[in-house]
Design an enzyme around this catalytic site. Structure first.
Site, PDB file in Angstrom:
ATOM      1  N   HIS A  86       7.601  -2.736   6.166  1.00  0.00           N
ATOM      2  CA  HIS A  86       6.238  -3.219   6.397  1.00  0.00           C
ATOM      3  C   HIS A  86       5.491  -3.453   5.087  1.00  0.00           C
ATOM      4  O   HIS A  86       4.492  -4.165   5.067  1.00  0.00           O
ATOM      5  CB  HIS A  86       5.466  -2.265   7.315  1.00  0.00           C
ATOM      6  CG  HIS A  86       5.007  -0.994   6.682  1.00  0.00           C
ATOM      7  ND1 HIS A  86       5.682   0.204   6.825  1.00  0.00           N
ATOM      8  CD2 HIS A  86       3.924  -0.714   5.916  1.00  0.00           C
ATOM      9  CE1 HIS A  86       5.030   1.153   6.186  1.00  0.00           C
ATOM     10  NE2 HIS A  86       3.965   0.631   5.616  1.00  0.00           N
ATOM     11  N   ASP A 132      12.312   0.149   9.727  1.00  0.00           N
ATOM     12  CA  ASP A 132      11.266  -0.032   8.712  1.00  0.00           C
ATOM     13  C   ASP A 132      11.799   0.385   7.342  1.00  0.00           C
ATOM     14  O   ASP A 132      11.422   1.415   6.784  1.00  0.00           O
ATOM     15  CB  ASP A 132      10.029   0.784   9.096  1.00  0.00           C
ATOM     16  CG  ASP A 132       8.813   0.450   8.246  1.00  0.00           C
ATOM     17  OD1 ASP A 132       8.881  -0.518   7.460  1.00  0.00           O
ATOM     18  OD2 ASP A 132       7.799   1.169   8.362  1.00  0.00           O
ATOM     19  N   SER A 223       2.555   4.541   2.106  1.00  0.00           N
ATOM     20  CA  SER A 223       3.623   3.750   2.714  1.00  0.00           C
ATOM     21  C   SER A 223       4.774   3.481   1.750  1.00  0.00           C
ATOM     22  O   SER A 223       4.562   3.117   0.596  1.00  0.00           O
ATOM     23  CB  SER A 223       3.074   2.403   3.190  1.00  0.00           C
ATOM     24  OG  SER A 223       2.303   2.528   4.345  1.00  0.00           O
TER      25      SER A 223
END
Length: 271
Positions: A86, A132, A223
């Protein structure tokens, strides 16, 4: 099923000796947030843990993506950085900063490398948040030293209840105006996938979750960063709750052990 998925784009200003030096950029976090299906009774918490000892996580990478987004990553070889899909989905280029502690300062230890060679997992699903995982290829091998080192991949899976340590420059509070200047860390336990899936409904075998009920966890800006234990990275920071970072819902990571074959196929890197 997901009730609603939102991408929280938190603007944060950065000015340092890395890609943000002298540029009025406003960095955004692309961390996906999922609506919890059940209520968790938890008190507000400081999500950022404590400041890490400078350069104690020398595999940690700071990623400045398209002059717009900020993520973390892990150096798994002198040429490859492991991060979240992502973070890199649709990106044009990324500035990889290694050897950093304070990303607002021009530290002599910092090395900045631009790459346009990266890819997400072929089956990355931005709606279900499956697979992911992404890889960034550096244009040439980076020189390793005491401040820039590679991290090992795990040869076995991580057990439920094990204390692990996510690291990153993510927001230390929901109310924080931006990401942290300095690298931070927090110790948290691994929880069962069944308990995590009861909250989100999208937790499969390729995901590992941490129990944030004790008042600790990750937040926007973390992230793509590592889930650390004994010199290895067991996870990649993936998604959290749309209710906020301080409410005690689990944080989800891509389970690195599940993707060892894929990583080896793409990079040749093995545990």
């Amino acid at each position: 099923m997901i009730g609603k998925l939102s991408l929280l784009l938190v603007c944060v200003a950065v000015a340092s000796g890395n890609p943000a030096a002298g540029k009025p950029w406003h960095w955004k976090s692309p961390k996906p947030l999922v609506d919890p299906r059940i209520h968790v009774n938890a008190t507000p918490r400081i999500v950022g843990g404590v400041e890490a000892t400078p350069h104690s996580w020398p595999h940690q990478a700071a990623l400045f993506i398209d002059d717009m987004y900020f993520c973390g990553g892990s150096l798994i070889s002198s040429e490859w950085v492991l991060t979240a899909a992502h973070c890199m989905d649709g990106a044009g280029f990324v500035e990889v900063v290694l050897g950093a502690h304070n990303i607002r300062q021009n530290e002599a230890s910092q090395v900045s490398i631009t790459s346009t060679d990266f890819f997400t997992h072929e089956n990355w699903n931005s709606w279900l948040l499956t697979n992911d995982i992404a890889l960034i290829k550096l244009p040439s091998p980076v020189s390793l030293n005491s401040n820039i080192k590679t991290v090992k991949l795990p040869s076995s899976d991580v057990a439920v209840g094990t204390t692990v340590t996510p690291t990153g420059w993510g927001r230390p509070l929901d109310s924080a105006g931006g990401i942290s200047d300095v690298l931070r860390q927090v110790d948290v336990p691994i929880m069962t996938n069944d308990d995590c899936d009861a909250v989100y409904g999208i937790v499969g075998n390729g995901v590992v979750c941490i129990d944030s009920e004790g008042g600790k966890g990750t937040c926007n800006g973390d992230s793509g960063g590592p889930l650390n234990l004994n010199g290895m990275t067991y996870g990649i920071t993936s998604f959290g709750s749309s209710a906020g970072c301080e409410v005690g819902y689990p944080d989800a990571f891509t389970r690195v052990y599940y993707y060892l074959d894929w990583i080896e196929q793409k990079t040749g890197v093995t545990p």
